[in-house]
Design a protein around this motif. Structure first.
Motif, PDB file in Angstrom:
ATOM      1  N   ALA A 137      42.734  42.429  39.493  1.00  0.00           N
ATOM      2  CA  ALA A 137      41.967  42.405  40.738  1.00  0.00           C
ATOM      3  C   ALA A 137      40.820  43.420  40.692  1.00  0.00           C
ATOM      4  O   ALA A 137      39.703  43.139  41.147  1.00  0.00           O
ATOM      5  N   LYS A 138      41.079  44.588  40.137  1.00  0.00           N
ATOM      6  CA  LYS A 138      40.037  45.617  40.042  1.00  0.00           C
ATOM      7  C   LYS A 138      38.896  45.155  39.139  1.00  0.00           C
ATOM      8  O   LYS A 138      37.708  45.351  39.452  1.00  0.00           O
ATOM      9  N   LEU A 139      39.236  44.534  38.016  1.00  0.00           N
ATOM     10  CA  LEU A 139      38.198  44.029  37.120  1.00  0.00           C
ATOM     11  C   LEU A 139      37.352  42.968  37.812  1.00  0.00           C
ATOM     12  O   LEU A 139      36.130  42.913  37.638  1.00  0.00           O
ATOM     13  N   LEU A 140      37.999  42.127  38.622  1.00  0.00           N
ATOM     14  CA  LEU A 140      37.253  41.095  39.347  1.00  0.00           C
ATOM     15  C   LEU A 140      36.324  41.724  40.386  1.00  0.00           C
ATOM     16  O   LEU A 140      35.177  41.297  40.560  1.00  0.00           O
ATOM     17  N   LYS A 141      36.816  42.729  41.087  1.00  0.00           N
ATOM     18  CA  LYS A 141      35.989  43.389  42.103  1.00  0.00           C
ATOM     19  C   LYS A 141      34.821  44.144  41.467  1.00  0.00           C
ATOM     20  O   LYS A 141      33.724  44.180  42.029  1.00  0.00           O
ATOM     21  N   ASP A 142      35.074  44.738  40.320  1.00  0.00           N
ATOM     22  CA  ASP A 142      34.041  45.545  39.668  1.00  0.00           C
ATOM     23  C   ASP A 142      33.067  44.699  38.847  1.00  0.00           C
ATOM     24  O   ASP A 142      31.977  45.161  38.505  1.00  0.00           O
ATOM     25  N   GLY A 143      33.468  43.484  38.524  1.00  0.00           N
ATOM     26  CA  GLY A 143      32.630  42.641  37.681  1.00  0.00           C
ATOM     27  C   GLY A 143      31.330  42.250  38.366  1.00  0.00           C
ATOM     28  O   GLY A 143      31.304  41.945  39.555  1.00  0.00           O
ATOM     29  N   LYS A 144      30.249  42.267  37.610  1.00  0.00           N
ATOM     30  CA  LYS A 144      28.951  41.861  38.158  1.00  0.00           C
ATOM     31  C   LYS A 144      28.768  40.348  38.073  1.00  0.00           C
ATOM     32  O   LYS A 144      28.105  39.753  38.917  1.00  0.00           O
ATOM     33  N   TYR A 145      29.332  39.743  37.036  1.00  0.00           N
ATOM     34  CA  TYR A 145      29.217  38.281  36.868  1.00  0.00           C
ATOM     35  C   TYR A 145      30.462  37.820  36.118  1.00  0.00           C
ATOM     36  O   TYR A 145      30.680  38.209  34.969  1.00  0.00           O
ATOM     37  N   THR A 146      31.264  37.023  36.785  1.00  0.00           N
ATOM     38  CA  THR A 146      32.567  36.625  36.233  1.00  0.00           C
ATOM     39  C   THR A 146      32.641  35.112  36.083  1.00  0.00           C
ATOM     40  O   THR A 146      32.231  34.366  36.973  1.00  0.00           O
ATOM     41  N   VAL A 147      33.161  34.682  34.947  1.00  0.00           N
ATOM     42  CA  VAL A 147      33.394  33.253  34.710  1.00  0.00           C
ATOM     43  C   VAL A 147      34.865  33.048  34.366  1.00  0.00           C
ATOM     44  O   VAL A 147      35.550  33.968  33.906  1.00  0.00           O
ATOM     45  N   ALA A 148      35.332  31.844  34.611  1.00  0.00           N
ATOM     46  CA  ALA A 148      36.690  31.466  34.221  1.00  0.00           C
ATOM     47  C   ALA A 148      36.616  30.497  33.051  1.00  0.00           C
ATOM     48  O   ALA A 148      35.657  29.742  32.914  1.00  0.00           O
ATOM     49  N   LEU A 149      37.636  30.528  32.225  1.00  0.00           N
ATOM     50  CA  LEU A 149      37.824  29.532  31.166  1.00  0.00           C
ATOM     51  C   LEU A 149      39.234  29.000  31.327  1.00  0.00           C
ATOM     52  O   LEU A 149      40.208  29.742  31.171  1.00  0.00           O
ATOM     53  N   THR A 150      39.366  27.726  31.672  1.00  0.00           N
ATOM     54  CA  THR A 150      40.689  27.176  31.955  1.00  0.00           C
ATOM     55  C   THR A 150      41.093  26.125  30.919  1.00  0.00           C
ATOM     56  O   THR A 150      40.252  25.420  30.363  1.00  0.00           O
ATOM     57  N   GLY A 151      42.411  26.059  30.699  1.00  0.00           N
ATOM     58  CA  GLY A 151      42.958  25.108  29.747  1.00  0.00           C
ATOM     59  C   GLY A 151      44.141  24.356  30.326  1.00  0.00           C
ATOM     60  O   GLY A 151      44.437  24.434  31.524  1.00  0.00           O
ATOM     61  N   ALA A 152      44.840  23.651  29.475  1.00  0.00           N
ATOM     62  CA  ALA A 152      45.889  22.723  29.898  1.00  0.00           C
ATOM     63  C   ALA A 152      46.999  23.395  30.694  1.00  0.00           C
ATOM     64  O   ALA A 152      47.607  22.773  31.568  1.00  0.00           O
ATOM     65  N   GLY A 153      47.276  24.677  30.401  1.00  0.00           N
ATOM     66  CA  GLY A 153      48.347  25.373  31.107  1.00  0.00           C
ATOM     67  C   GLY A 153      48.105  25.505  32.587  1.00  0.00           C
ATOM     68  O   GLY A 153      49.047  25.703  33.361  1.00  0.00           O
ATOM     69  N   LEU A 154      46.858  25.375  33.031  1.00  0.00           N
ATOM     70  CA  LEU A 154      46.558  25.443  34.457  1.00  0.00           C
ATOM     71  C   LEU A 154      46.963  24.150  35.158  1.00  0.00           C
ATOM     72  O   LEU A 154      47.339  24.165  36.328  1.00  0.00           O
ATOM     73  N   SER A 155      46.919  23.030  34.454  1.00  0.00           N
ATOM     74  CA  SER A 155      47.179  21.735  35.081  1.00  0.00           C
ATOM     75  C   SER A 155      48.600  21.221  34.903  1.00  0.00           C
ATOM     76  O   SER A 155      48.964  20.215  35.513  1.00  0.00           O
ATOM     77  N   THR A 156      49.397  21.897  34.081  1.00  0.00           N
ATOM     78  CA  THR A 156      50.776  21.431  33.923  1.00  0.00           C
ATOM     79  C   THR A 156      51.536  21.496  35.241  1.00  0.00           C
ATOM     80  O   THR A 156      52.440  20.697  35.487  1.00  0.00           O
TER      81      THR A 156
END
Length: 242
Positions: free
Chosen positions: A8-27
């Motif tokens: 959560a801290k990394l997300l709050k401190d990040g200036k520009y954040t992207v996600a990379l999602t794979g099959a484990g998210l949709s199982t």
């Protein structure tokens, strides 16, 4: 500070954040990982069954094997992990979502700026006249016995918009590279990080969070590694952000 608080801290401190999602998210939406060693996919080699060589040269086999993987996506709904990513975007803590998944569930969860680098199974097109067809329309042709399916308008070959093995990467992959170059933080969710060229992307960011049930080749490189289901991990991270 536990792992969820660190993420959560990394997300709050990040200036520009992207996600990379794979099959484990949709199982968790009931979509089997076709690389799993269980189930009927155990007898299917995806690099073969979902190849453009088989689609063009062995269409009967393609629509018996590879096509079944695409058909299993019908009727599936986004799960809590998809909605959590949408929430992070609404909070201004997530920018592009780069996905290896072909199930269209990020879009159904109303996420924006989704980059499906392996294509999208929800639609296909005619290779001759470029007419667009929904998966349901293509399936009607297949179930009617037309293999390979032909365009009702011009008779051209109708194919899926999924990037098959042997296909060139789509323009979305170039956009994913550009998004990663802008980012200082990436959250990898449900990806084994073993499929190239997408697995190259996490090396380009300063801060890396990995959420995956199993170990990945990038675990030692990441700032935070959470071996938990995507829905549970993202829900807990959201709670830390409140």
């Amino acid at each position: 500070m536990n792992l969820y608080e660190q993420a959560a801290k990394l997300l709050k401190d990040g200036k520009y954040t992207v996600a990379l999602t794979g099959a484990g998210l949709s199982t968790e939406s009931g979509i089997p990982d076709f690389r799993s060693s269980t189930g009927y996919y155990a007898n299917i080699i995806p690099e073969d069954a979902l190849s453009n060589d088989v689609m063009y040269n062995e269409p009967e086999r393609f629509y018996k094997e590879g096509y079944q993987i695409l058909k299993d996506l019908e009727g599936k709904k986004p799960n809590d992990a998809h909605f959590a990513l949408t929430k992070l975007q609404e909070m201004g803590l997530m920018h592009e979502i780069i996905t290896q998944n072909i199930d269209n569930l990020h879009q159904l969860a109303e996420s924006r700026d989704v980059l499906p680098v392996h294509g999208d199974a929800s639609h296909g097109h005619c290779e001759s006249c470029q007419s667009v067809y929904s998966f349901e329309e293509i399936d009607d042709l297949v179930q009617g016995g037309e293999i390979p399916p032909r365009c009702p308008k011009c008779g051209g070959l109708v194919r899926t918009n999924v990037v098959l093995f042997g296909d060139a990467m789509p323009v979305e992959f170039e956009r994913a590279i550009q998004a990663t170059e802008r980012a200082d933080t990436m959250v990898v969710i449900g990806s084994s990080l073993r499929v190239m060229p997408v697995a190259y992307l996490p090396r380009q960011v300063k801060n890396l969070i990995i959420i995956n049930k199993d170990m990945t080749p990038y675990d030692g490189y990441a700032d935070v590694v959470i071996h938990e289901s995507a829905a549970v991990a993202l829900t807990r991270i959201l709670e830390c952000l409140k």
